[in-house]
Design a protein around this motif. Structure first.
Motif, PDB file in Angstrom:
ATOM      1  N   GLN A  78     -44.946  35.980  -3.373  1.00 34.68           N
ATOM      2  CA  GLN A  78     -44.445  34.797  -4.081  1.00 34.68           C
ATOM      3  C   GLN A  78     -44.751  34.874  -5.585  1.00 34.68           C
ATOM      4  OE1 GLN A  78     -45.279  31.023  -1.791  1.00 34.68           O
ATOM      5  NE2 GLN A  78     -46.484  32.418  -0.491  1.00 34.68           N
ATOM      6  N   PRO A  79     -44.077  35.782  -6.309  1.00 31.01           N
ATOM      7  CA  PRO A  79     -44.451  36.065  -7.701  1.00 31.01           C
ATOM      8  C   PRO A  79     -43.962  35.057  -8.733  1.00 31.01           C
ATOM      9  CG  PRO A  79     -42.567  37.397  -7.088  1.00 31.01           C
ATOM     10  CD  PRO A  79     -42.985  36.652  -5.845  1.00 31.01           C
ATOM     11  N   TRP A  80     -43.336  33.993  -8.306  1.00 32.90           N
ATOM     12  CA  TRP A  80     -42.720  33.064  -9.243  1.00 32.90           C
ATOM     13  C   TRP A  80     -43.664  31.965  -9.727  1.00 32.90           C
ATOM     14  CZ3 TRP A  80     -40.179  34.567  -4.669  1.00 32.90           C
ATOM     15  CH2 TRP A  80     -40.583  33.877  -3.507  1.00 32.90           C
ATOM     16  N   LYS A  81     -43.458  31.558 -10.971  1.00 33.41           N
ATOM     17  CA  LYS A  81     -44.122  30.399 -11.529  1.00 33.41           C
ATOM     18  C   LYS A  81     -43.110  29.671 -12.405  1.00 33.41           C
ATOM     19  CE  LYS A  81     -48.364  28.649 -13.560  1.00 33.41           C
ATOM     20  NZ  LYS A  81     -49.740  28.967 -14.002  1.00 33.41           N
ATOM     21  N   VAL A  82     -43.063  28.356 -12.296  1.00 38.87           N
ATOM     22  CA  VAL A  82     -42.018  27.567 -12.941  1.00 38.87           C
ATOM     23  C   VAL A  82     -42.625  26.487 -13.827  1.00 38.87           C
ATOM     24  CG1 VAL A  82     -39.879  26.276 -12.568  1.00 38.87           C
ATOM     25  CG2 VAL A  82     -40.703  27.860 -10.797  1.00 38.87           C
ATOM     26  N   TYR A  83     -42.083  26.349 -15.030  1.00 34.13           N
ATOM     27  CA  TYR A  83     -42.433  25.254 -15.930  1.00 34.13           C
ATOM     28  C   TYR A  83     -41.191  24.370 -16.052  1.00 34.13           C
ATOM     29  CZ  TYR A  83     -46.499  28.087 -17.086  1.00 34.13           C
ATOM     30  OH  TYR A  83     -47.666  28.819 -17.003  1.00 34.13           O
ATOM     31  N   VAL A  84     -41.301  23.141 -15.577  1.00 35.30           N
ATOM     32  CA  VAL A  84     -40.170  22.204 -15.567  1.00 35.30           C
ATOM     33  C   VAL A  84     -40.301  21.280 -16.773  1.00 35.30           C
ATOM     34  CG1 VAL A  84     -38.953  20.425 -14.271  1.00 35.30           C
ATOM     35  CG2 VAL A  84     -40.097  22.303 -13.046  1.00 35.30           C
ATOM     36  N   LEU A  85     -39.291  21.296 -17.628  1.00 36.65           N
ATOM     37  CA  LEU A  85     -39.343  20.556 -18.888  1.00 36.65           C
ATOM     38  C   LEU A  85     -38.316  19.443 -18.904  1.00 36.65           C
ATOM     39  CD1 LEU A  85     -39.498  23.634 -21.286  1.00 36.65           C
ATOM     40  CD2 LEU A  85     -41.404  22.315 -20.400  1.00 36.65           C
ATOM     41  N   THR A  86     -38.773  18.236 -19.214  1.00 37.36           N
ATOM     42  CA  THR A  86     -37.895  17.092 -19.397  1.00 37.36           C
ATOM     43  C   THR A  86     -38.382  16.303 -20.608  1.00 37.36           C
ATOM     44  OG1 THR A  86     -39.233  15.723 -17.909  1.00 37.36           O
ATOM     45  CG2 THR A  86     -37.374  16.907 -16.916  1.00 37.36           C
ATOM     46  N   PHE A 112     -39.204  30.298 -16.358  1.00 34.92           N
ATOM     47  CA  PHE A 112     -39.800  31.049 -15.261  1.00 34.92           C
ATOM     48  C   PHE A 112     -40.647  32.189 -15.816  1.00 34.92           C
ATOM     49  CE2 PHE A 112     -35.862  29.157 -13.879  1.00 34.92           C
ATOM     50  CZ  PHE A 112     -36.195  28.569 -12.669  1.00 34.92           C
ATOM     51  N   THR A 113     -41.825  32.361 -15.243  1.00 39.84           N
ATOM     52  CA  THR A 113     -42.711  33.443 -15.681  1.00 39.84           C
ATOM     53  C   THR A 113     -43.179  34.250 -14.478  1.00 39.84           C
ATOM     54  OG1 THR A 113     -44.776  32.183 -15.532  1.00 39.84           O
ATOM     55  CG2 THR A 113     -43.528  32.012 -17.604  1.00 39.84           C
ATOM     56  N   ILE A 114     -43.685  35.442 -14.769  1.00 45.72           N
ATOM     57  CA  ILE A 114     -44.221  36.327 -13.740  1.00 45.72           C
ATOM     58  C   ILE A 114     -45.490  36.975 -14.274  1.00 45.72           C
ATOM     59  CG2 ILE A 114     -42.901  38.356 -14.503  1.00 45.72           C
ATOM     60  CD1 ILE A 114     -42.533  39.066 -11.520  1.00 45.72           C
ATOM     61  N   ASP A 115     -46.434  37.218 -13.397  1.00 42.42           N
ATOM     62  CA  ASP A 115     -47.670  37.887 -13.794  1.00 42.42           C
ATOM     63  C   ASP A 115     -47.349  39.324 -14.199  1.00 42.42           C
ATOM     64  OD1 ASP A 115     -50.273  39.308 -13.670  1.00 42.42           O
ATOM     65  OD2 ASP A 115     -50.993  37.424 -12.814  1.00 42.42           O
ATOM     66  N   ARG A 116     -47.923  39.762 -15.294  1.00 48.37           N
ATOM     67  CA  ARG A 116     -47.627  41.090 -15.828  1.00 48.37           C
ATOM     68  C   ARG A 116     -48.050  42.229 -14.903  1.00 48.37           C
ATOM     69  NH1 ARG A 116     -46.206  40.649 -21.177  1.00 48.37           N
ATOM     70  NH2 ARG A 116     -46.617  38.599 -22.104  1.00 48.37           N
ATOM     71  N   VAL A 117     -48.899  41.964 -13.944  1.00 45.22           N
ATOM     72  CA  VAL A 117     -49.323  43.042 -13.040  1.00 45.22           C
ATOM     73  C   VAL A 117     -48.245  43.364 -12.016  1.00 45.22           C
ATOM     74  CG1 VAL A 117     -51.752  42.388 -13.278  1.00 45.22           C
ATOM     75  CG2 VAL A 117     -50.442  41.541 -11.317  1.00 45.22           C
ATOM     76  N   MET A 118     -47.282  42.474 -11.832  1.00 45.09           N
ATOM     77  CA  MET A 118     -46.276  42.674 -10.803  1.00 45.09           C
ATOM     78  C   MET A 118     -45.260  43.730 -11.234  1.00 45.09           C
ATOM     79  SD  MET A 118     -47.694  40.633  -8.813  1.00 45.09           S
ATOM     80  CE  MET A 118     -46.672  40.390  -7.359  1.00 45.09           C
ATOM     81  N   GLU A 119     -44.748  44.465 -10.251  1.00 43.37           N
ATOM     82  CA  GLU A 119     -43.836  45.571 -10.539  1.00 43.37           C
ATOM     83  C   GLU A 119     -42.396  45.230 -10.156  1.00 43.37           C
ATOM     84  OE1 GLU A 119     -44.502  48.135 -12.213  1.00 43.37           O
ATOM     85  OE2 GLU A 119     -46.692  48.266 -12.228  1.00 43.37           O
ATOM     86  N   GLN A 120     -41.546  46.254 -10.161  1.00 41.59           N
ATOM     87  CA  GLN A 120     -40.106  46.052 -10.029  1.00 41.59           C
ATOM     88  C   GLN A 120     -39.726  45.304  -8.754  1.00 41.59           C
ATOM     89  OE1 GLN A 120     -37.919  49.732 -10.246  1.00 41.59           O
ATOM     90  NE2 GLN A 120     -36.069  48.708 -10.913  1.00 41.59           N
ATOM     91  N   GLY A 121     -40.402  45.582  -7.654  1.00 47.64           N
ATOM     92  CA  GLY A 121     -40.076  44.902  -6.412  1.00 47.64           C
ATOM     93  C   GLY A 121     -40.221  43.397  -6.512  1.00 47.64           C
ATOM     94  N   SER A 122     -41.217  42.941  -7.247  1.00 46.99           N
ATOM     95  CA  SER A 122     -41.429  41.507  -7.394  1.00 46.99           C
ATOM     96  C   SER A 122     -40.325  40.857  -8.225  1.00 46.99           C
ATOM     97  CB  SER A 122     -42.796  41.239  -8.036  1.00 46.99           C
ATOM     98  OG  SER A 122     -43.833  41.617  -7.150  1.00 46.99           O
ATOM     99  N   TRP A 123     -39.738  41.628  -9.137  1.00 46.63           N
ATOM    100  CA  TRP A 123     -38.609  41.095  -9.905  1.00 46.63           C
ATOM    101  C   TRP A 123     -37.386  40.929  -8.999  1.00 46.63           C
ATOM    102  CZ3 TRP A 123     -38.287  40.089 -15.344  1.00 46.63           C
ATOM    103  CH2 TRP A 123     -39.513  40.250 -16.010  1.00 46.63           C
ATOM    104  N   LEU A 124     -37.230  41.833  -8.009  1.00 46.55           N
ATOM    105  CA  LEU A 124     -36.165  41.652  -7.027  1.00 46.55           C
ATOM    106  C   LEU A 124     -36.393  40.374  -6.224  1.00 46.55           C
ATOM    107  CD1 LEU A 124     -35.853  45.310  -5.668  1.00 46.55           C
ATOM    108  CD2 LEU A 124     -34.353  44.181  -7.312  1.00 46.55           C
ATOM    109  N   PHE A 174     -35.451  34.054  -5.376  1.00 44.51           N
ATOM    110  CA  PHE A 174     -35.983  32.712  -5.623  1.00 44.51           C
ATOM    111  C   PHE A 174     -35.070  31.935  -6.561  1.00 44.51           C
ATOM    112  CE2 PHE A 174     -38.756  30.159  -8.531  1.00 44.51           C
ATOM    113  CZ  PHE A 174     -39.099  29.157  -7.636  1.00 44.51           C
ATOM    114  N   LEU A 175     -34.613  32.567  -7.627  1.00 46.89           N
ATOM    115  CA  LEU A 175     -33.717  31.907  -8.575  1.00 46.89           C
ATOM    116  C   LEU A 175     -32.399  31.513  -7.903  1.00 46.89           C
ATOM    117  CD1 LEU A 175     -34.280  34.231 -11.665  1.00 46.89           C
ATOM    118  CD2 LEU A 175     -35.119  31.892 -11.393  1.00 46.89           C
ATOM    119  N   GLN A 176     -31.872  32.413  -7.085  1.00 47.91           N
ATOM    120  CA  GLN A 176     -30.649  32.089  -6.345  1.00 47.91           C
ATOM    121  C   GLN A 176     -30.885  30.892  -5.428  1.00 47.91           C
ATOM    122  OE1 GLN A 176     -27.590  32.862  -6.479  1.00 47.91           O
ATOM    123  NE2 GLN A 176     -26.621  33.192  -4.490  1.00 47.91           N
TER     124      GLN A 176
END
Length: 241
Positions: A50-58, A141-153, A158-160
């Motif tokens: 679960q590599p996702w992190k979300v900042y919701v702005l209003t 949306f942000t991701i931890d820098r330690v995560m690799e290509q698979g986590s971007w897939l 998640f975005l979809q």
């Protein structure tokens, strides 16, 4: 084959999703945003990372980020100082990808009445990205820098999920890679920890049906052009479907 109501609902949510570039000011309830994110969090990820992190702005928080990025985009000196942290697009374009890219760009500009020599108009349209196309909700949306290509897939699924869950609720979205150029401003404005990298932004709200840019429907290749059906027998390829 007769489709079930469940299939029709899912198919409709997927096929009705489009990148909306003009939104109404209609507010979106926080409970609805949370429900959309909860549904999307069921997206698969390798070993459930679960590599996702979300900042919701209003409200004021959204407006402040938009103002800072728009100022930097419009100032040539500031603009040059901001560069993407990762290459979203190919470093070298080739057909058919460059052809599709050019077509969607010129189709949009044609709807807006922008010609090739109207650089100012095209820049102004691009700047609308940084106001989330007037959507009342902006997400970063942000991701931890330690995560690799698979986590971007995994992140893409998640975005979809967010976009489809939004459609199921009568809402619209626009995923926005444009925000990645201004990751430094985003990091400062949102107090991001050093280990987080900006993946993209996304606008969320109700589409403005009166705006001509929302009439744009992008083309998709037919299945027979991108799918190869392979029979059970080894070495036999069936191109028919």
């Amino acid at each position: 084959m007769i489709s079930s109501p469940e299939q029709q609902a899912v198919d409709a949510a997927i096929t009705s999703r489009r990148s909306i570039r003009a939104f109404l000011s209609t507010p979106v309830e926080r409970a609805d945003i949370a429900a959309i994110l909860e549904v999307a969090s069921r997206a698969p990820s390798g070993t459930n990372t679960q590599p996702w992190k979300v900042y919701v702005l209003t409200g004021a928080a959204r407006d402040a980020l938009c103002a800072r990025i728009t100022e930097a985009y419009r100032d040539p000196e500031q603009n040059r100082r901001h560069q993407e942290e990762y290459a979203y697009y190919p470093r070298e374009w080739k057909s058919p990808y460059i052809d599709r890219r050019r077509k969607v760009g010129w189709d949009l500009y044609a709807l807006l009445g922008l010609t090739r020599d109207n650089k100012e108009g095209m820049a102004a349209q691009h700047a609308r990205n940084f106001n989330f196309f007037d959507a009342p909700v902006g997400m970063i949306f942000t991701i931890d820098r330690v995560m690799e290509q698979g986590s971007w897939l995994d992140y893409g699924m998640f975005l979809q999920g967010i976009m489809i869950a939004a459609r199921a609720r009568g809402l619209d979205t626009c995923p926005q890679a444009a925000f990645t150029q201004f990751h430094a401003i985003i990091a400062e404005q949102l107090s991001l920890p050093d280990n987080e990298m900006v993946v993209c932004g996304m606008a969320l709200g109700v589409a403005d049906p009166a705006r001509i840019e929302n009439a744009l429907v992008t083309e998709r290749e037919p299945v027979e052009r991108f799918a190869t059906f392979v029979d059970d027998a080894p070495g036999i390829v069936n191109d028919a479907y």
